[in-house]
Design a protein around this motif. Structure first.
Motif, PDB file in Angstrom:
ATOM      1  N   ARG A 245      -2.713  10.805   0.288  1.00  0.00           N
ATOM      2  CA  ARG A 245      -3.281   9.907  -0.710  1.00  0.00           C
ATOM      3  C   ARG A 245      -2.864   8.484  -0.384  1.00  0.00           C
ATOM      4  N   SER A 246      -3.803   7.564  -0.509  1.00  0.00           N
ATOM      5  CA  SER A 246      -3.504   6.153  -0.270  1.00  0.00           C
ATOM      6  C   SER A 246      -4.162   5.314  -1.348  1.00  0.00           C
ATOM      7  N   ASP A 247      -3.397   4.388  -1.928  1.00  0.00           N
ATOM      8  CA  ASP A 247      -4.018   3.494  -2.909  1.00  0.00           C
ATOM      9  C   ASP A 247      -4.684   2.295  -2.235  1.00  0.00           C
TER      10      ASP A 247
ATOM     11  N   CYS B  17       0.862  -1.189   0.000  1.00  0.00           N
ATOM     12  CA  CYS B  17       0.000   0.000   0.000  1.00  0.00           C
ATOM     13  C   CYS B  17       0.893   1.232   0.000  1.00  0.00           C
ATOM     14  N   HIS B  18       0.670   2.117  -0.956  1.00  0.00           N
ATOM     15  CA  HIS B  18       1.479   3.330  -1.093  1.00  0.00           C
ATOM     16  C   HIS B  18       0.680   4.533  -0.574  1.00  0.00           C
ATOM     17  N   ILE B  19       1.261   5.214   0.401  1.00  0.00           N
ATOM     18  CA  ILE B  19       0.635   6.399   0.989  1.00  0.00           C
ATOM     19  C   ILE B  19       1.601   7.566   0.831  1.00  0.00           C
ATOM     20  N   THR B  20       1.074   8.694   0.376  1.00  0.00           N
ATOM     21  CA  THR B  20       1.908   9.885   0.185  1.00  0.00           C
ATOM     22  C   THR B  20       1.326  11.049   0.965  1.00  0.00           C
TER      23      THR B  20
ATOM     24  N   VAL C 142       3.373  -1.347   3.945  1.00  0.00           N
ATOM     25  CA  VAL C 142       2.991   0.050   3.753  1.00  0.00           C
ATOM     26  C   VAL C 142       4.231   0.870   3.438  1.00  0.00           C
TER      27      VAL C 142
ATOM     28  N   LEU D  89       5.057   4.625   3.319  1.00  0.00           N
ATOM     29  CA  LEU D  89       4.585   5.961   3.680  1.00  0.00           C
ATOM     30  C   LEU D  89       5.633   6.970   3.242  1.00  0.00           C
TER      31      LEU D  89
ATOM     32  N   ASP E  45      -5.732   3.561   5.141  1.00  0.00           N
ATOM     33  CA  ASP E  45      -5.896   4.974   4.805  1.00  0.00           C
ATOM     34  C   ASP E  45      -5.599   5.779   6.052  1.00  0.00           C
TER      35      ASP E  45
ATOM     36  N   VAL F 195      -2.357   6.465  10.336  1.00  0.00           N
ATOM     37  CA  VAL F 195      -2.609   5.438   9.331  1.00  0.00           C
ATOM     38  C   VAL F 195      -3.333   4.289  10.009  1.00  0.00           C
TER      39      VAL F 195
END
Length: 599
Positions: free
Chosen positions: A444-446, A48-51, A509, A511, A479, A494
């Motif tokens: 943003r989280s995919d 999971c990619h979170i920016t 994850v 982040l 998310d 998160v």
């Protein structure tokens, strides 16, 4: 291939051009993943990619979660109640607003499950009022001295004011009919009710001051669309007219709300009552003044994620985040349709299920309340409610209907923040939320939740809170939201949550922080999961004692605070604007708070 040994060492930070070292099992790569000591082979879920965009400020971050409540008003000033209120009052974003039922009721003034009383109003033989604010003040004083604020529920009906028709009702349990149903009745004389509310408001003004009370919240009644109200919708509107006139006569700046009805669905009594009430406030004939409409300062309604009946043999069922959030959306849409889209909303009971006093002994599915699942559920629900707040352009504030029950067995599964003075994981979520900053940052989280998944999994999604939903096939959503504190530090929450309580997979994850300035940073990660900030897990390891002895109690109690994963880390950013990334693993039910501060 052998799996890596469980560990509680910290995750590692890296810049995008630094390759993770496979020899360090805590740097997550597709080939090597961290697993919990309670899990089998780890899931091969995608990362999971979170920016977080640290360079753009979204404006003030509303700490909308600082609302709690419970049925039993007399528990407020008991030692356990004062202790728990003090824990909330010392959180960094206190005060918390405290709502409780039965504040006007007649009775013994001894707290019991699902009932309470203050004897604030009685009458002599001639029908003249007798006011006694002893217990009423005791409750409000306990809230205020703990560092919190009252969310004053104006209810229920004192025995001397209740329509005597209630006496014709048969007793269901051989008890006092007033205690069973009398307090749900409208007043026999609305003018007497007006005078009562006026006397209460004047007493509050004299004791606490109008300027202090302007910071409180007031709400008329609770769930008048079901058994808490034995009158009609029209009767409720009439009660509101007389209440609003009296309260604002003594306290012009007091904030008053309604209708506090139950979950809003496509077709149900709550929707009908709320629509009728809002239309009355807008254009109806005021029963007290004869004018058009009534003053409404904010709106309240409730939302529950499930219904768990009393059934000791119940098959597996779980709460639904999607159902709760769906009800909130329906309520906001209804307010907009009726022209009240500019008013703040308090979801004055926003909970995974609808029976706070029930425990594992009543329905085994209540087990979730003791665990990290409860924390991740609330984090997921509140995060999605924040999304709705932005979408509708109004402040939406969820209230957690939970407290404590004195002298219950340890971890009995009631909807509580603490058991025998031991904080549950869900309290530590509020300790995390309290550490969030004052200004929002884009995140943003995919792995964000797909609302379409909620509707697909639950039959009759628009009609009722689910009672037989197992969560099978539910998405593990990952998310959160990000913020900047007044001291310049970054605070990112998160969560990972799957409605299926038995889901035990893990997710990598990534982040990423964009826009950091050049320099050195200190990074701390707080965590709630199956082995962090989790006194329940330690209680299980101690043999699940119903009433722990001193030694076991001390061991369990030691684990009830908010914990970090390992020691703080240091991050070097070689040039401004260069992204920096934190890699870690989230179980299916977990919450992290990542704090990044410049050294």
């Amino acid at each position: 291939m052998a799996q890596p040994a469980p560990s509680r060492r910290p995750p590692q930070l890296r810049t995008p051009h630094t390759r993770p070292t496979l020899g360090d099992e805590l740097i997550v790569t597709p080939q090597r993943r961290l697993r919990s000591p309670h899990q089998g082979a780890p899931s091969m879920a995608n990362t999971c990619h979170i920016t977080v965009d640290t360079a753009h400020d979204l404006g003030p971050l509303d700490h909308s979660w600082n609302f709690i409540g419970y049925d039993e008003c007399n528990y407020t000033y008991m030692p356990e109640g004062r202790q728990l209120l003090a824990r909330f009052g010392t959180l960094s974003d206190a005060p918390y607003y405290v709502r409780t039922h039965f504040m006007f009721c007649t009775g013994s003034c001894n707290g019991t499950q699902k009932f309470g009383s203050t004897n604030v109003y009685r009458e002599n033989a001639q029908g003249d009022p007798i006011y006694d604010f002893t217990y009423y003040d005791l409750i409000l004083d306990a809230i205020l001295t703990s560092g919190n604020k009252p969310f004053v529920e104006l209810g229920f009906m004192p025995q001397a004011l209740a329509d005597p028709a209630y006496r014709n009702q048969p007793s269901l349990a051989g008890m006092d009919v007033y205690r069973e149903v009398g307090w749900t009745y409208p007043p026999a004389d609305y003018r007497k009710w007006h005078d009562f509310i006026l006397a209460v408001a004047r007493h509050l003004a004299g004791r606490y001051g109008a300027s202090e009370i302007a910071s409180w919240y007031f709400e008329l009644w609770n769930e008048p669309d079901i058994c808490y109200w034995s009158g009609t919708a029209e009767d409720y509107c009439t009660l509101y007219d007389f209440t609003e006139h009296a309260l604002h006569e003594a306290l012009p700046d007091a904030r008053l709300s309604g209708p506090a009805c139950t979950g809003i669905f496509a077709h149900n009594g709550a929707r009908d009552l709320m629509r009728a009430f809002l239309r009355h406030c807008r254009e109806g004939r005021n029963a007290c003044t004869g004018a058009t409409g009534a003053c409404l300062d904010f709106i309240t309604f409730h939302a529950k994620g499930s219904v768990f009946p009393a059934d000791v043999t119940a098959a597996k069922a779980v709460p639904s985040v999607g159902s709760l959030v769906h009800q909130v959306r329906f309520g906001l849409e209804l307010a907009r349709e009726e022209g009240f889209d500019d008013l703040d909303v308090v979801v004055s009971e926003a909970d995974p299920d609808g029976w706070s006093a029930g425990g594992i002994a009543d329905n085994p599915n209540m087990r979730y309340r003791n665990t990290e699942y409860y924390a991740s559920y609330v984090a997921a629900a509140y995060s999605r409610i924040r999304d709705l707040s932005r979408e509708f352009g109004v402040h939406v504030r969820p209230l957690a209907w939970a407290f404590m029950f004195p002298q219950e067995e340890c971890f009995a599964g009631t909807r509580t923040f603490a058991t025998q003075g031991i904080a549950k994981p869900v309290f530590n979520l509020f300790a995390m939320l309290a550490r969030m900053g004052s200004h929002g940052l884009p995140l943003r989280s995919d792995g964000a939740p797909d609302p379409a998944c909620d509707r697909r999994l639950i039959p009759d999604f628009d009609e009722a809170a689910p009672s037989h939903y197992t969560g099978a096939g539910a998405q593990t959503a990952i998310d959160g939201f990000a913020s900047r504190a007044d001291d310049g530090s970054l605070r990112t929450l998160v969560y990972a949550h799957c409605d299926d309580i038995d889901e035990d997979g893990v997710t990598d994850v990534e982040l990423r922080f964009d826009g950091l300035g050049k320099g050195r940073y200190r990074v701390v990660q707080y965590r709630i999961d199956d082995c962090h900030s989790n006194a329940h897990a330690v209680w299980l390891a101690q043999g699940s004692p119903k009433y722990p002895d001193d030694r076991k109690y001390a061991t369990i109690k030691q684990a009830d605070g908010l914990e970090t994963i390992g020691e703080p880390l240091t991050l070097d950013v070689s040039e401004s604007g260069r992204p920096a990334t934190l890699w870690f693993v989230m179980p299916a039910h977990a919450v992290s708070l990542v704090r990044v501060e410049r050294l």
